[in-house]
Design a protein around this motif. Structure first.
Motif, PDB file in Angstrom:
ATOM      1  N   LYS A 422      -5.263  45.402  12.503  1.00 48.71           N
ATOM      2  CA  LYS A 422      -3.862  45.120  12.218  1.00 48.71           C
ATOM      3  C   LYS A 422      -3.064  46.423  12.067  1.00 48.71           C
ATOM      4  O   LYS A 422      -1.981  46.582  12.640  1.00 48.71           O
ATOM      5  N   ASP A 423      -3.627  47.382  11.324  1.00 48.96           N
ATOM      6  CA  ASP A 423      -2.965  48.677  11.154  1.00 48.96           C
ATOM      7  C   ASP A 423      -2.860  49.413  12.488  1.00 48.96           C
ATOM      8  O   ASP A 423      -1.844  50.054  12.779  1.00 48.96           O
ATOM      9  N   ARG A 424      -3.929  49.339  13.285  1.00 51.44           N
ATOM     10  CA  ARG A 424      -3.919  50.016  14.580  1.00 51.44           C
ATOM     11  C   ARG A 424      -2.854  49.433  15.496  1.00 51.44           C
ATOM     12  O   ARG A 424      -2.153  50.168  16.214  1.00 51.44           O
ATOM     13  N   LEU A 425      -2.704  48.115  15.486  1.00 48.67           N
ATOM     14  CA  LEU A 425      -1.703  47.477  16.339  1.00 48.67           C
ATOM     15  C   LEU A 425      -0.292  47.860  15.934  1.00 48.67           C
ATOM     16  O   LEU A 425       0.580  48.038  16.793  1.00 48.67           O
ATOM     17  N   ARG A 426      -0.058  47.981  14.650  1.00 48.00           N
ATOM     18  CA  ARG A 426       1.277  48.438  14.217  1.00 48.00           C
ATOM     19  C   ARG A 426       1.592  49.801  14.821  1.00 48.00           C
ATOM     20  O   ARG A 426       2.707  50.052  15.285  1.00 48.00           O
ATOM     21  N   HIS A 427       0.588  50.693  14.810  1.00 49.72           N
ATOM     22  CA  HIS A 427       0.781  52.027  15.375  1.00 49.72           C
ATOM     23  C   HIS A 427       1.006  51.959  16.886  1.00 49.72           C
ATOM     24  O   HIS A 427       1.902  52.622  17.427  1.00 49.72           O
ATOM     25  N   LEU A 428       0.204  51.143  17.582  1.00 47.70           N
ATOM     26  CA  LEU A 428       0.326  51.042  19.030  1.00 47.70           C
ATOM     27  C   LEU A 428       1.663  50.441  19.443  1.00 47.70           C
ATOM     28  O   LEU A 428       2.287  50.882  20.416  1.00 47.70           O
ATOM     29  N   VAL A 429       2.119  49.436  18.715  1.00 48.46           N
ATOM     30  CA  VAL A 429       3.402  48.815  19.025  1.00 48.46           C
ATOM     31  C   VAL A 429       4.540  49.808  18.805  1.00 48.46           C
ATOM     32  O   VAL A 429       5.459  49.924  19.631  1.00 48.46           O
TER      33      VAL A 429
END
Length: 455
Positions: A422-429
């Motif tokens: 979830k944290d990684r996706l926030r960064h990628l988005v």
């Protein structure tokens, strides 16, 4: 010559090589696939459920197919990595459409769990593969049948009854070639009664100057009370065309999360077909897409409830800019005898420019009483009042737009059931909205030239 005809001719000329470099159930399934393709054609723009998408045009170019299984000069497990901070995974690779195990990945798996080449599994686990392979896939679907005809390898995941796989399984799909290439990938995933697992699949492209056609078919079987998460992140290139079909069968009490995330692509068509066959089955089907330039993203879903007490939560969101085109078509069908079903479908979209286009067709088909179902769709622009409010408080317009677009995607990301991801996706988005073409910057595999042999 139609798009299908050229690949049928290729198969006829290379049938022995195709079968020699594959095995068992994969070869047996080719006969039926070949017969179903006689006189068939790929969907064209304007056909039902393909209002703005033409697969005939996507499959028409003369892509090479690596029927002789030419090896890359390096081990992708050594050359590439795809890391999610604070999350340890069992990592495997599909290089184009050939399986490569990650270093020491099998050492972290519980006893009885199988993760291996689908070609090898067709020999070493023949009974299992024969029981499930090509049993969920739609043999009347032209792109699926063509995949079945040409597939030589893929990945097989099997989790026995009652086994819990604590560490997520990660599959890194890498496209790389010196010439246009069609990769036919197959994934067969089986969880027996009470089994639990999580899988993260990442699609990447090397050598972005080359055009690719990524044909994928994924079959997922969830036994009674099985729990499975499948996260699919596409971070490829503008020259990559992806056609992926997911076929899912859920038994009683099973709980599935399927989350498709498109960060970077050229053309994408994802088909999701889910059969809720057991009483009390639960499905969370999410999608998130960001596109600019002339990119094209099309998601099509069919969720069919045939048993009592099923629950479906379906949410797809798009943010489109420049001249990007998005499409969503979703059908939730509640069949006779499926009382007490709860099914909710939502598609929400933002067109951030005058040139962006979004096409949405949510549908409900209910053939019984005593159900709770809803569906809806909305397409608009960024909230101008919120944008004005933020700028009045000193936030630059670019940053304000970024914050609003991130907030728009919040509920899709919030549905992820792994905190590190979830944290990684926030960064990628955030990285994608900032305009970076290589969103997954921790992955050297993304658009990086290699000295390997051409397929």
């Amino acid at each position: 010559m139609s798009a299908i005809d050229q690949y049928i001719e290729l198969y006829k000329e290379n049938e022995q090589a195709v079968c020699r470099n594959s095995a068992g159930a994969l070869n047996e399934a080719r006969r039926e696939a070949f017969a179903s393709l006689a006189g068939a054609s790929m969907p064209r723009k304007g056909d039902e459920d393909y209002e703005v998408t033409s697969l005939e045009d996507v499959f028409a170019p003369d892509y090479g197919v690596n029927v002789n299984r030419v090896e890359l000069g390096a081990n992708p497990a050594e050359a590439f990595r795809c890391d999610v901070p604070n999350m340890s995974t069992c990592m495997y690779f599909l290089f184009n459409d050939a399986f490569h195990p990650g270093k020491n990945a099998a050492n972290s798996l519980p006893e009885g769990v199988v993760v291996k080449s689908l070609k090898d599994a067709a020999v070493e686990n023949a009974a299992l593969v024969e029981k499930y392979y090509n049993k969920a896939a739609d043999g009347k679907c032209a792109q699926t049948s063509l995949n079945t005809l040409l597939t030589q390898d893929g990945i097989f995941l099997y989790v026995p009854k009652g086994v819990v796989v604590e560490k997520p399984i990660q599959l890194v799909n890498i496209l790389n070639s010196g010439a246009p290439l069609m990769a036919n990938r197959r994934m067969l995933i089986v969880l027996e009664e009470g089994a639990q697992a999580r899988m993260l699949v990442c699609d990447h492209t090397q050598n972005c100057e080359v055009s690719y056609l990524d044909s994928q078919v994924v079959e997922i079987f969830a036994g009674e009370r099985a729990v499975f998460d499948y996260y699919d992140i596409e971070d490829s290139s503008t020259g990559t065309n992806r056609v992926a079909s997911f076929y899912v069968r859920q038994a009683a009490g099973s709980n599935l999360m399927i989350d498709g995330i498109t960060l970077m692509n050229g053309f994408t068509r994802n088909n999701y077909t889910v059969e809720m066959e057991g009483e009390g089955a639960e499905l969370h089907l999410y999608g998130m897409a960001m596109a600019n330039g002339n990119r094209h993203i099309d998601n099509h879903t069919v969720v069919r409830h045939t048993a009592k007490g099923g629950h479906t939560d379906e949410l797809f969101k798009y943010v489109l800019d420049d001249n990007a085109v998005g499409a969503f078509s979703g059908l939730v069908q509640v069949c006779p005898g499926a009382e007490k079903t709860e099914a909710y479908q939502s598609n929400k979209n933002i067109c951030a420019s005058d040139g962006a286009r979004m096409y949405s067709k949510p549908q409900l088909l209910i053939d019984c009483d005593d159900v709770k179902c809803s569906h809806g769709s909305s397409t608009g622009q960024l909230d101008q009042q919120a944008l004005f409010y933020m700028r009045q408080r000193g936030i630059p317009e670019h940053e304000a737009r970024l914050m609003l677009m991130q907030a728009f995607m919040h509920d899709v990301i919030a549905g992820v059931r792994m905190e590190a991801l979830k944290d990684r996706l926030r960064h990628l988005v955030e990285n994608r909205f900032l305009g970076n073409n290589s969103s997954c910057r921790a992955c050297p595999s993304t658009c990086h030239k290699s000295g390997g042999k051409d397929a």
